[in-house]
Motif scaffolding. Sequence first.
Motif, PDB file in Angstrom:
ATOM      1  N   HIS A  48       0.854  -1.182   0.000  1.00  0.00           N
ATOM      2  CA  HIS A  48       0.000   0.000   0.000  1.00  0.00           C
ATOM      3  C   HIS A  48       0.896   1.239   0.000  1.00  0.00           C
ATOM      4  O   HIS A  48       1.637   1.479   0.946  1.00  0.00           O
ATOM      5  CB  HIS A  48      -0.907   0.009   1.217  1.00  0.00           C
ATOM      6  N   VAL A  49       0.807   2.021  -1.074  1.00  0.00           N
ATOM      7  CA  VAL A  49       1.593   3.251  -1.198  1.00  0.00           C
ATOM      8  C   VAL A  49       0.673   4.421  -0.874  1.00  0.00           C
ATOM      9  O   VAL A  49      -0.330   4.638  -1.545  1.00  0.00           O
ATOM     10  CB  VAL A  49       2.183   3.390  -2.619  1.00  0.00           C
ATOM     11  N   GLY A  50       1.026   5.150   0.155  1.00  0.00           N
ATOM     12  CA  GLY A  50       0.214   6.273   0.588  1.00  0.00           C
ATOM     13  C   GLY A  50       0.514   7.561  -0.155  1.00  0.00           C
ATOM     14  O   GLY A  50      -0.344   8.425  -0.284  1.00  0.00           O
ATOM     15  N   ALA A  51       1.744   7.691  -0.666  1.00  0.00           N
ATOM     16  CA  ALA A  51       2.136   8.903  -1.389  1.00  0.00           C
ATOM     17  C   ALA A  51       3.364   8.600  -2.235  1.00  0.00           C
ATOM     18  O   ALA A  51       4.165   7.733  -1.886  1.00  0.00           O
ATOM     19  CB  ALA A  51       2.444  10.031  -0.420  1.00  0.00           C
ATOM     20  N   VAL A  52       3.486   9.330  -3.336  1.00  0.00           N
ATOM     21  CA  VAL A  52       4.652   9.198  -4.223  1.00  0.00           C
ATOM     22  C   VAL A  52       5.259  10.584  -4.408  1.00  0.00           C
ATOM     23  O   VAL A  52       4.549  11.546  -4.705  1.00  0.00           O
ATOM     24  CB  VAL A  52       4.258   8.612  -5.597  1.00  0.00           C
ATOM     25  N   TYR A  53       6.565  10.678  -4.216  1.00  0.00           N
ATOM     26  CA  TYR A  53       7.295  11.932  -4.376  1.00  0.00           C
ATOM     27  C   TYR A  53       8.401  11.741  -5.396  1.00  0.00           C
ATOM     28  O   TYR A  53       8.918  10.637  -5.571  1.00  0.00           O
ATOM     29  CB  TYR A  53       7.919  12.372  -3.044  1.00  0.00           C
ATOM     30  N   SER A  54       8.792  12.837  -6.030  1.00  0.00           N
ATOM     31  CA  SER A  54       9.925  12.800  -6.959  1.00  0.00           C
ATOM     32  C   SER A  54      11.226  12.882  -6.154  1.00  0.00           C
ATOM     33  O   SER A  54      11.220  13.231  -4.966  1.00  0.00           O
ATOM     34  CB  SER A  54       9.856  13.979  -7.931  1.00  0.00           C
ATOM     35  N   LEU A  55      12.340  12.608  -6.820  1.00  0.00           N
ATOM     36  CA  LEU A  55      13.633  12.725  -6.148  1.00  0.00           C
ATOM     37  C   LEU A  55      13.851  14.146  -5.629  1.00  0.00           C
ATOM     38  O   LEU A  55      14.375  14.344  -4.540  1.00  0.00           O
ATOM     39  CB  LEU A  55      14.763  12.342  -7.106  1.00  0.00           C
ATOM     40  N   ALA A  56      13.420  15.124  -6.401  1.00  0.00           N
ATOM     41  CA  ALA A  56      13.608  16.518  -6.000  1.00  0.00           C
ATOM     42  C   ALA A  56      12.777  16.872  -4.768  1.00  0.00           C
ATOM     43  O   ALA A  56      13.115  17.821  -4.048  1.00  0.00           O
ATOM     44  CB  ALA A  56      13.242  17.444  -7.163  1.00  0.00           C
ATOM     45  N   ASP A  57      11.710  16.129  -4.525  1.00  0.00           N
ATOM     46  CA  ASP A  57      10.811  16.423  -3.404  1.00  0.00           C
ATOM     47  C   ASP A  57      11.054  15.559  -2.172  1.00  0.00           C
ATOM     48  O   ASP A  57      10.200  15.495  -1.271  1.00  0.00           O
ATOM     49  CB  ASP A  57       9.356  16.282  -3.853  1.00  0.00           C
TER      50      ASP A  57
END
Length: 65
Positions: free
Chosen positions: A27-36
Amino acid sequence: HFVFTRQNRGKLDELSALVERGQLRPHVGAVYSLADIPLAHARLESANNGLLGKIAIAVEPSLIA
């Protein structure tokens, strides 16, 4: 709460097989970029972060929903 375990290639292979067969879905609650990544850390450290799952880091920007 932290759990530390020794690396175990056999167990990792078993987990990978379960994911590939659709029997285990992380279960993935959020996805961020490398910059974030700093924003992801700030969210994790927030008391009321609203997360219901793990935070994933997308290496390819096209993977961010």
